[in-house]
Design an enzyme around this catalytic site. Structure first.
Site, PDB file in Angstrom:
ATOM      1  N   HIS A 271     -35.889 -45.962   9.406  1.00  0.00           N
ATOM      2  CA  HIS A 271     -36.236 -45.651   7.869  1.00  0.00           C
ATOM      3  C   HIS A 271     -37.778 -45.329   7.973  1.00  0.00           C
ATOM      4  O   HIS A 271     -38.692 -45.718   8.904  1.00  0.00           O
ATOM      5  CB  HIS A 271     -36.347 -46.614   7.066  1.00  0.00           C
ATOM      6  CG  HIS A 271     -36.264 -46.315   5.538  1.00  0.00           C
ATOM      7  ND1 HIS A 271     -37.847 -46.078   4.893  1.00  0.00           N
ATOM      8  CD2 HIS A 271     -35.409 -45.899   4.594  1.00  0.00           C
ATOM      9  CE1 HIS A 271     -37.510 -45.604   3.830  1.00  0.00           C
ATOM     10  NE2 HIS A 271     -35.756 -45.765   3.484  1.00  0.00           N
ATOM     11  N   ASP A 328     -27.929 -46.981   3.665  1.00  0.00           N
ATOM     12  CA  ASP A 328     -26.685 -46.264   4.110  1.00  0.00           C
ATOM     13  C   ASP A 328     -25.654 -46.817   4.885  1.00  0.00           C
ATOM     14  O   ASP A 328     -24.626 -46.396   5.000  1.00  0.00           O
ATOM     15  CB  ASP A 328     -27.258 -44.880   4.573  1.00  0.00           C
ATOM     16  CG  ASP A 328     -27.609 -44.029   3.488  1.00  0.00           C
ATOM     17  OD1 ASP A 328     -28.937 -43.380   3.690  1.00  0.00           O
ATOM     18  OD2 ASP A 328     -27.159 -43.990   2.398  1.00  0.00           O
TER      19      ASP A 328
HETATM   20  C1  SDX Z   1     -32.306 -42.550   3.333  1.00  0.00           C
HETATM   21  O1  SDX Z   1     -37.195 -41.918   2.485  1.00  0.00           O
HETATM   22  C2  SDX Z   1     -36.455 -42.719   1.751  1.00  0.00           C
HETATM   23  O2  SDX Z   1     -36.874 -43.470   1.325  1.00  0.00           O
HETATM   24  C3  SDX Z   1     -34.939 -42.494   2.135  1.00  0.00           C
HETATM   25  C4  SDX Z   1     -34.058 -43.191   1.496  1.00  0.00           C
HETATM   26  C5  SDX Z   1     -34.048 -43.406  -0.006  1.00  0.00           C
HETATM   27  O3  SDX Z   1     -33.618 -44.416  -0.632  1.00  0.00           O
HETATM   28  O4  SDX Z   1     -34.321 -42.103  -0.515  1.00  0.00           O
HETATM   29  O5  SDX Z   1     -34.118 -44.954   1.838  1.00  0.00           O
HETATM   30  C6  SDX Z   1     -32.564 -42.788   2.087  1.00  0.00           C
HETATM   31  O6  SDX Z   1     -32.595 -41.386   3.524  1.00  0.00           O
HETATM   32  C7  SDX Z   1     -32.541 -43.671   4.453  1.00  0.00           C
HETATM   33  C8  SDX Z   1     -32.240 -43.167   5.712  1.00  0.00           C
HETATM   34  C9  SDX Z   1     -30.949 -42.500   6.022  1.00  0.00           C
HETATM   35  N1  SDX Z   1     -30.778 -41.772   7.497  1.00  0.00           N
HETATM   36  C10 SDX Z   1     -30.268 -42.226   8.291  1.00  0.00           C
HETATM   37  O7  SDX Z   1     -29.669 -43.406   8.505  1.00  0.00           O
HETATM   38  C11 SDX Z   1     -30.269 -41.280   9.842  1.00  0.00           C
HETATM   39  C12 SDX Z   1     -30.651 -42.087  10.977  1.00  0.00           C
HETATM   40  N2  SDX Z   1     -31.950 -42.226  11.060  1.00  0.00           N
HETATM   41  C13 SDX Z   1     -32.680 -41.379  11.301  1.00  0.00           C
HETATM   42  O8  SDX Z   1     -32.601 -40.366  11.616  1.00  0.00           O
HETATM   43  C14 SDX Z   1     -34.376 -41.819  11.293  1.00  0.00           C
HETATM   44  O9  SDX Z   1     -34.364 -43.258  11.395  1.00  0.00           O
HETATM   45  C15 SDX Z   1     -34.970 -41.623  10.175  1.00  0.00           C
HETATM   46  C16 SDX Z   1     -35.041 -40.039   9.866  1.00  0.00           C
HETATM   47  C17 SDX Z   1     -34.364 -42.120   8.852  1.00  0.00           C
HETATM   48  C18 SDX Z   1     -36.416 -42.065  10.150  1.00  0.00           C
HETATM   49  O10 SDX Z   1     -37.043 -41.407  11.302  1.00  0.00           O
HETATM   50  P1  SDX Z   1     -38.370 -42.039  11.673  1.00  0.00           P
HETATM   51  O11 SDX Z   1     -38.773 -43.140  11.067  1.00  0.00           O
HETATM   52  O12 SDX Z   1     -39.384 -40.886  11.363  1.00  0.00           O
HETATM   53  O13 SDX Z   1     -38.384 -42.098  13.184  1.00  0.00           O
HETATM   54  P2  SDX Z   1     -38.410 -41.047  14.281  1.00  0.00           P
HETATM   55  O14 SDX Z   1     -37.295 -40.088  14.084  1.00  0.00           O
HETATM   56  O15 SDX Z   1     -39.654 -40.682  14.572  1.00  0.00           O
HETATM   57  O16 SDX Z   1     -37.981 -41.843  15.599  1.00  0.00           O
HETATM   58  C19 SDX Z   1     -38.740 -42.864  16.123  1.00  0.00           C
HETATM   59  C20 SDX Z   1     -37.889 -43.386  17.481  1.00  0.00           C
HETATM   60  C21 SDX Z   1     -37.437 -42.087  18.023  1.00  0.00           C
HETATM   61  O17 SDX Z   1     -37.109 -42.619  19.602  1.00  0.00           O
HETATM   62  P3  SDX Z   1     -38.330 -42.170  20.499  1.00  0.00           P
HETATM   63  O18 SDX Z   1     -38.854 -40.718  20.427  1.00  0.00           O
HETATM   64  O19 SDX Z   1     -39.588 -43.150  20.123  1.00  0.00           O
HETATM   65  O20 SDX Z   1     -37.821 -42.532  21.993  1.00  0.00           O
HETATM   66  O21 SDX Z   1     -36.758 -43.971  16.877  1.00  0.00           O
HETATM   67  C22 SDX Z   1     -35.680 -43.318  17.350  1.00  0.00           C
HETATM   68  C23 SDX Z   1     -35.969 -41.747  17.629  1.00  0.00           C
HETATM   69  O22 SDX Z   1     -34.957 -41.182  18.498  1.00  0.00           O
HETATM   70  N3  SDX Z   1     -34.598 -43.229  16.002  1.00  0.00           N
HETATM   71  C24 SDX Z   1     -33.354 -43.651  16.440  1.00  0.00           C
HETATM   72  C25 SDX Z   1     -32.641 -43.804  15.101  1.00  0.00           C
HETATM   73  N4  SDX Z   1     -33.941 -43.634  14.093  1.00  0.00           N
HETATM   74  C26 SDX Z   1     -34.970 -43.246  14.711  1.00  0.00           C
HETATM   75  N5  SDX Z   1     -32.569 -43.899  17.343  1.00  0.00           N
HETATM   76  C27 SDX Z   1     -31.629 -44.020  17.336  1.00  0.00           C
HETATM   77  N6  SDX Z   1     -30.825 -44.331  16.061  1.00  0.00           N
HETATM   78  C28 SDX Z   1     -31.591 -44.028  14.715  1.00  0.00           C
HETATM   79  N7  SDX Z   1     -30.777 -44.205  13.588  1.00  0.00           N
END
Ligand code: SDX
Length: 390
Positions: A271, A328
């Site tokens: 998140h 989710d």
């Molecule tokens: C919602 O904003 C809100 O409030 C949204 C929400 C709402 O109520 O409106 O809460 C609803 O959208 C919840 C989120 C739903 N999405 C997912 O579940 C999709 C999977 N999650 C992600 O893609 C990710 O976690 C985000 C987009 C939600 C958040 O991304 P961040 O915090 O910006 O993290 P990042 O993309 O910068 O990643 C940081 C690191 C990376 O690895 P490194 O580059 O450090 O090696 O964490 C890793 C990412 O690859 N990472 C994940 C991951 N999420 C981040 N690795 C594996 N699985 C994941 N789910």
């Protein structure tokens, strides 16, 4: 000289606006609507009472709540001509595309409601959206499966009406299970608002041009559809079904995620704000087992989800990156058990998020200090240069 600068991460994450609606403490895993903790509202309130709280800022008196419920009941119908709107889409249409189009089309039926500063019309539009979105959602589903559209039945509660329009048939009576309706009502409360997430910021940004509420919310529905945002609840179920059908064990899937094989992510995890367990996910996880037991459903995907959570939360990759289940991660197992098709899961998210979008749009329109305004950029393109002499 080269015109290239490095973006200061703080620049990207600065607050986009002030707001008095929802408070999140991402490190502590705290979420409050107008000061009330989400856990208390999920346990004691109803979705319409919480919607009133978000939109008007205070919990309604019993008289205010029943007036709000009555106003909504008497606006659940769509214009009769609107029904043909749904038959214009292919049955394979994703319901989020149908719903965002239908919400936008509401602006064509209510030309008097386009002025964002006409408070009386904004109040009526707020009620119309709350009243008609469940009808639109149900009609999008019924059209996709080629079944007759059911008129709303205003003798039913808000969620019961939606369930009957979705799963009922004109030829026979449809009994809504009150336990199921209560759980869906609670899930809508958990989704009702979440500060400046992607779709809410979209609603605010579109509205900041003084666009009407219907057009702004339609844009929010489109933003919510993305799999990184609301579309994640569909992506989680597809991920679980993929693991289950492949026979992959949980550990090998988690290793694929850690090795970033084909960009695979653990959907429903992580998140942008929560660096702790999403408080909503904790409530949903508890409700999931209760729903399956109430329905007498055994779903291996729930056990799979719980195993994934257990393995991930014991793994440094996730712990170091503070990746926890978000709202989710478990909702899809419940929606599937309730009989919703996977592509309708994000429509359910939109139904829950609607009062938050309305509340945030109304706050932005009435208080310029809370407008996101016009975002600027740091130019990192080519420095000035001149067209070659012909
Ligand atoms: C919602 O904003 C809100 O409030 C949204 C929400 C709402 O109520 O409106 O809460 C609803 O959208 C919840 C989120 C739903 N999405 C997912 O579940 C999709 C999977 N999650 C992600 O893609 C990710 O976690 C985000 C987009 C939600 C958040 O991304 P961040 O915090 O910006 O993290 P990042 O993309 O910068 O990643 C940081 C690191 C990376 O690895 P490194 O580059 O450090 O090696 O964490 C890793 C990412 O690859 N990472 C994940 C991951 N999420 C981040 N690795 C594996 N699985 C994941 N789910």
């Amino acid at each position: 000289e080269t015109g290239y600068v490095t973006l200061d991460p703080g620049f990207v994450n600065t607050a986009s606006c002030a707001s008095a609606i929802t408070y999140i403490d991402g490190d502590a895993g705290i979420l409050r609507y107008r000061g009330y903790p989400i856990e208390e509202l999920a346990e004691k309130s109803t979705f319409l009472e919480t919607s009133y709280l978000l939109i008007h800022g205070e919990l309604p008196t019993p008289a205010q709540l029943s007036e709000f419920e009555e106003q909504i009941k008497h606006r659940t119908l769509l214009h009769e001509r609107f029904k043909s709107f749904f038959s214009g889409f292919p049955s394979s249409a994703h319901p989020m595309a149908v719903v965002s189009s239908a919400v936008s089309a509401l602006a064509t039926y209510y030309p008097d409601s386009l002025d964002p500063f006409d408070q009386e019309q904004v109040d009526i539009s707020s009620v119309r959206l709350m009243a008609k979105l469940p009808t639109i959602a149900a009609y999008a589903y019924k059209s996709s499966v080629g079944q007759p559209l059911l008129y709303p039945d205003n003798s039913l509660g808000y969620v019961e009406n939606f369930l009957r329009m979705t799963f009922g048939f004109p030829a026979q009576n449809y009994e809504v299970d009150p336990e199921i309706a209560k759980i869906l009502d609670m899930l809508f409360i958990l989704h009702a608002d979440h500060e400046q997430n992607c779709s809410t910021s979209t609603v605010r940004l579109v509205g900041s041009s003084n666009a009407n509420l219907f057009s702004s919310v339609s844009a929010g529905v489109n933003a919510l559809w993305g799999p990184l945002h609301g579309g994640a609840n569909q992506a989680v179920l597809e991920m679980l079904e993929g693991i289950h059908s492949s026979g992959d064990d949980v550990r090998s899937f988690v290793n694929k995620v850690k090795n970033k094989e084909d960009g695979v992510k653990l959907m429903g995890f992580g998140h942008r704000v929560y660096r702790n367990y999403d408080p909503r996910a904790a409530v949903v996880k508890k409700a999931t087992r209760k729903v399956l037991d109430t329905l007498g459903v055994q779903d291996p995907l729930l056990d799979l989800a719980m195993q994934l959570e257990e393995v991930a939360l014991a793994d440094d990759y996730f712990v170091e990156r503070k990746l926890y289940p978000n709202v989710d991660f478990y909702t899809g197992v419940i929606y599937k058990a309730l009989g919703f098709p996977v592509n309708a899961f994000t429509v359910l998210f939109a139904l829950g998020r609607l009062p938050g979008w309305i509340a945030q749009w109304r706050e932005m329109i009435t208080d310029p200090a809370t407008k996101i305004g016009r975002p600027r950029q740091v130019y990192v393109g080519a420095p000035e240069r001149h067209y070659p002499n012909a």
